[in-house]
Design a protein around this motif. Sequence first.
Motif, PDB file in Angstrom:
ATOM      1  N   ILE A 162      55.164  76.223  83.127  1.00  0.00           N
ATOM      2  CA  ILE A 162      56.245  76.540  84.063  1.00  0.00           C
ATOM      3  C   ILE A 162      56.198  78.018  84.460  1.00  0.00           C
ATOM      4  O   ILE A 162      56.282  78.368  85.646  1.00  0.00           O
ATOM      5  N   ALA A 163      56.022  78.887  83.463  1.00  0.00           N
ATOM      6  CA  ALA A 163      55.995  80.324  83.736  1.00  0.00           C
ATOM      7  C   ALA A 163      54.816  80.714  84.616  1.00  0.00           C
ATOM      8  O   ALA A 163      54.947  81.499  85.566  1.00  0.00           O
ATOM      9  N   LEU A 164      53.643  80.149  84.343  1.00  0.00           N
ATOM     10  CA  LEU A 164      52.448  80.505  85.116  1.00  0.00           C
ATOM     11  C   LEU A 164      52.470  79.906  86.523  1.00  0.00           C
ATOM     12  O   LEU A 164      51.884  80.481  87.446  1.00  0.00           O
ATOM     13  N   ALA A 165      53.133  78.775  86.699  1.00  0.00           N
ATOM     14  CA  ALA A 165      53.283  78.215  88.047  1.00  0.00           C
ATOM     15  C   ALA A 165      54.121  79.156  88.909  1.00  0.00           C
ATOM     16  O   ALA A 165      53.794  79.407  90.082  1.00  0.00           O
ATOM     17  N   ALA A 233      44.767  71.121  81.746  1.00  0.00           N
ATOM     18  CA  ALA A 233      43.965  70.603  80.638  1.00  0.00           C
ATOM     19  C   ALA A 233      44.551  71.010  79.286  1.00  0.00           C
ATOM     20  O   ALA A 233      44.429  70.268  78.299  1.00  0.00           O
ATOM     21  N   MET A 234      45.193  72.167  79.224  1.00  0.00           N
ATOM     22  CA  MET A 234      45.855  72.579  77.983  1.00  0.00           C
ATOM     23  C   MET A 234      46.943  71.593  77.591  1.00  0.00           C
ATOM     24  O   MET A 234      47.085  71.240  76.411  1.00  0.00           O
ATOM     25  N   LEU A 235      47.726  71.147  78.583  1.00  0.00           N
ATOM     26  CA  LEU A 235      48.771  70.164  78.295  1.00  0.00           C
ATOM     27  C   LEU A 235      48.156  68.832  77.880  1.00  0.00           C
ATOM     28  O   LEU A 235      48.660  68.163  76.973  1.00  0.00           O
ATOM     29  N   VAL A 236      47.065  68.448  78.517  1.00  0.00           N
ATOM     30  CA  VAL A 236      46.368  67.200  78.173  1.00  0.00           C
ATOM     31  C   VAL A 236      45.949  67.220  76.701  1.00  0.00           C
ATOM     32  O   VAL A 236      46.163  66.258  75.961  1.00  0.00           O
ATOM     33  N   VAL A 237      45.366  68.339  76.274  1.00  0.00           N
ATOM     34  CA  VAL A 237      44.910  68.464  74.884  1.00  0.00           C
ATOM     35  C   VAL A 237      46.092  68.542  73.921  1.00  0.00           C
ATOM     36  O   VAL A 237      46.116  67.856  72.886  1.00  0.00           O
ATOM     37  N   LEU A 265      47.328  63.829  91.129  1.00  0.00           N
ATOM     38  CA  LEU A 265      48.285  63.677  92.225  1.00  0.00           C
ATOM     39  C   LEU A 265      48.721  65.042  92.745  1.00  0.00           C
ATOM     40  O   LEU A 265      48.860  65.243  93.960  1.00  0.00           O
ATOM     41  N   GLY A 266      48.928  65.980  91.824  1.00  0.00           N
ATOM     42  CA  GLY A 266      49.259  67.339  92.241  1.00  0.00           C
ATOM     43  C   GLY A 266      48.141  67.966  93.049  1.00  0.00           C
ATOM     44  O   GLY A 266      48.381  68.682  94.032  1.00  0.00           O
ATOM     45  N   LEU A 286      49.517  71.676  90.522  1.00  0.00           N
ATOM     46  CA  LEU A 286      48.770  71.052  89.429  1.00  0.00           C
ATOM     47  C   LEU A 286      49.597  70.978  88.151  1.00  0.00           C
ATOM     48  O   LEU A 286      49.617  69.943  87.467  1.00  0.00           O
ATOM     49  N   ASN A 287      50.278  72.070  87.812  1.00  0.00           N
ATOM     50  CA  ASN A 287      51.106  72.070  86.609  1.00  0.00           C
ATOM     51  C   ASN A 287      52.274  71.094  86.731  1.00  0.00           C
ATOM     52  O   ASN A 287      52.613  70.380  85.784  1.00  0.00           O
ATOM     53  N   SER A 288      52.900  71.070  87.926  1.00  0.00           N
ATOM     54  CA  SER A 288      54.028  70.151  88.126  1.00  0.00           C
ATOM     55  C   SER A 288      53.567  68.705  87.980  1.00  0.00           C
ATOM     56  O   SER A 288      54.243  67.886  87.335  1.00  0.00           O
ATOM     57  N   GLY A 289      52.419  68.386  88.576  1.00  0.00           N
ATOM     58  CA  GLY A 289      51.899  67.023  88.462  1.00  0.00           C
ATOM     59  C   GLY A 289      51.604  66.644  87.024  1.00  0.00           C
ATOM     60  O   GLY A 289      51.947  65.539  86.575  1.00  0.00           O
TER      61      GLY A 289
END
Length: 306
Positions: A162-165, A233-237, A265-266, A286-289
């Motif tokens: 969220i912060a980096l977006a 990818a960090m969230l995926v992992v 989708l993002g 990308l982060n939101s998606g």
Amino acid sequence: MSSSSVHRSVSALVPLLSAAFLMVLVEVLSLVLAPFMDASGYYAFGAEGRYNPVSTLLYIVLILGFTLVLLLAIRYGKGWVIQATILVALASTLYYVFSAVLGAYTSWYAPISLGASLMLTLVLCVHSEWYVVDIYGVLIGAGAAAIFGVSLSVLPVVLLLIALAIYDAIAVYHTRHMLTLAEGVLPMHLPVMLVVPAKRGFSLRRMESVGAKGANGGREAYFLGLGDAVMPAMLVVSAAVFSPAPPVLGWANLPSVLAVVGSLLGFAILMLVARSGKPQAGLPFLNSGALVGYVLGCAIAGVAVL
């Protein structure tokens, strides 16, 4: 629709699909590498920092500090500082990737990993064409995502995304220093961006700027910041490692898998917006998606989001 129109439409779609493939490849490869990073104890903030939201702040401080160094180097014409700083950081990450994997199979992992990372970095320096940059970038991106994904539980990663977006949107649309950074780094042909040619015969080594047009007009290539692939990818992992949802695909669980789908989708929305030809901030899309996909995955799996 005439055959020539169909051909143009397909030709325009191929590089976009290729860019999406590279992003997903980083995410999938990071999932493959994550167990090796975890087993090797490669935690960016130590084992005690994995559940600490303060680790998010430390990560942001590191990014801002690194960005400031690069911008100052660009401002004062110290290109060698940028190249040396980035190459050392990239080669070090590549060493961790090789050593984590090889360490599971041989006691000679350290010298082999060092030699392999130095050799690939040398190839990058000698022949920095777009396909070399992409191969190196995918390895680095997956390795970084795997390291930080096993280093941070879901809450710190969510806060970070969220912060980096928000930061990316400010850096591209308002201060525009991210564009300055991209233009300053591009001539050095370093794998801080994934490059997808839009036309045959494209050469990164001959390209002068991110927004350069071909001889007949039109875009020469599409660029996806490596961070745009690493952050989702960090969230995926992290979801695969820390979420209590059961595995559904290999060792990846539903929140992890749907985070990949959400990032795609993002990416599709980002490409629609990018049709204007103006540079766009990738992370807000990308982060939101990825976050929406993760939350949906948690809801379907019946587990808590945080």
